[in-house]
Design an enzyme around this catalytic site. Structure first.
Site, mmCIF file in Angstrom:
data_model
loop_
_atom_site.group_PDB
_atom_site.id
_atom_site.type_symbol
_atom_site.label_atom_id
_atom_site.label_comp_id
_atom_site.label_asym_id
_atom_site.label_seq_id
_atom_site.Cartn_x
_atom_site.Cartn_y
_atom_site.Cartn_z
ATOM 1 N N PHE A 218 -2.237 -2.411 1.359
ATOM 2 C CA PHE A 218 -2.975 -3.296 0.601
ATOM 3 C C PHE A 218 -3.770 -2.020 -0.333
ATOM 4 C CE2 PHE A 218 -6.719 -4.195 -1.930
ATOM 5 C CZ PHE A 218 -6.150 -5.648 -2.145
ATOM 6 N N GLU A 219 -3.358 -1.684 -1.963
ATOM 7 C CA GLU A 219 -4.414 -0.968 -2.448
ATOM 8 C C GLU A 219 -4.094 -1.671 -3.927
ATOM 9 O OE1 GLU A 219 -2.607 3.541 -1.212
ATOM 10 O OE2 GLU A 219 -1.333 2.474 -2.635
ATOM 11 N N ILE A 220 -4.960 -1.291 -4.475
ATOM 12 C CA ILE A 220 -5.416 -1.507 -6.228
ATOM 13 C C ILE A 220 -5.771 -0.275 -6.082
ATOM 14 C CG2 ILE A 220 -6.269 -3.026 -8.070
ATOM 15 C CD1 ILE A 220 -6.875 -5.452 -5.843
#
Length: 320
Positions: A218-220
């Site tokens: 998960f990365e933004i």
């Protein structure tokens, strides 16, 4: 799926999904949850990437899950293959040794190509041209909380360049020379180390890497951060050692160390409000006011369990 009005204020954001055709059923579970909790209100586009061509079943299934624009791209072979300087025989011997030690993905060749691609190439794919931010989505993950705001716009308005949900330690056996290599890079390029860097959260005030990292499934994050000269130089330096293949360098510690080295604390953000499960680890909000919009138990969050020590390091670093 009916068309919905798109908010007038949107960032240049995109969901990026690295997937294989056989993962179609896992994504058929994940994307509806992402749509329900967030994207049905915003219609941000999706980009799917694969080292093999996507088949019709995969593409048709995905298009039926959202009214958002969907693009399907093939990864260039040079981004998913051995660079000329890597000794394939030595790499194979080292894989066998990690497999013997029963290290997760220790014997996997494709996993190493994936980690190298996610570390140094995904942001170069032409389908991502024109976008400023990306949200990485993995097949089979779950989203448990309705989001009352737009994380992409949050990043843009607050100057945030990297957002995460879960911190945890890496397998020591997979990165025996990574930190040594990074320290040499910093010695040769001191100008790339931000004066207000966050490296202390990964070193506990010593010269030894504590193995903590942002779990990058998960990365933004800002695509322009990864496209920057400083990050590209960093990746090329690491890649030249062959560590992605001789060892099993994951994109998670590679990204995390770069972020901590090159960004100040105000540009790194924990998206506590995003309920996220990549089994067996979870992020679920503790705040009752936020958790009222969730279908998860905060007691199961990784920052209270397996990732607790790493999360404490993060909290200490942002308070310092």
């Amino acid at each position: 799926i009916p068309e919905r009005p798109i908010p007038s204020e949107r960032a240049k954001g995109v969901f990026v999904i690295l997937a294989r055709n056989r993962e179609v059923n896992d994504l058929a579970k994940s994307i509806p949850m992402l749509e329900k909790t967030f994207n049905s209100k915003y219609n941000y586009p999706y980009v799917f990437l694969n080292d093999e061509p996507f088949d019709d079943r995969f593409m048709n299934t995905m298009r039926n899950l959202s009214s958002s624009q969907m693009s399907f791209g093939l990864i260039p072979s040079e981004h998913w293959s051995y660079p000329a300087w890597v000794n394939k025989t030595l790499a194979a011997v080292n894989r066998q040794e990690l497999e013997r030690k029963q290290i997760l993905y220790g014997g996997s060749e494709s996993y190493r190509h994936m980690c190298r691609f996610n570390s140094g190439f995904f942001f170069r794919h032409p389908l991502l041209d024109g976008f400023d931010y990306y949200w990485r989505v993995e097949p089979g993950v779950e989203f448990d909380c309705e989001l009352p705001y737009d994380p992409f716009m949050y990043m843009q308005k607050n100057g945030v360049e990297y957002g995460f949900t879960i911190l945890l330690p890496e397998y020591k056996e997979t990165i025996p020379t990574l930190w040594k290599t990074v320290k040499q890079f910093m010695k040769e390029h001191p100008d790339y180390v931000h004066p207000k860097n966050m490296l202390r959260m990964f070193t506990d005030g010593t010269e030894i890497y504590n193995l903590c990292h942002f779990w990058s499934n998960f990365e933004i994050a800002s695509l322009n951060f990864f496209r920057s000269e400083k990050y590209l130089r960093y990746f090329e330096y690491l890649d030249a050692t062959g560590g992605f293949f001789y060892e099993r360098w994951g994109d998670a510690p590679v990204h995390s160390i770069a972020v901590a080295m090159m960004l100040p604390k105000e540009k790194i953000h924990w998206f506590e409000e995003i309920g996220y499960l990549h089994s067996p680890l979870r992020n679920c909000p503790n705040n009752p006011a936020i958790n009222a919009y969730c279908k998860c138990d905060p007691n199961g969050s990784s920052h209270l369990g397996y990732g607790r020590n790493c999360h404490i390091r993060y909290e200490e670093a942002i308070i310092d």
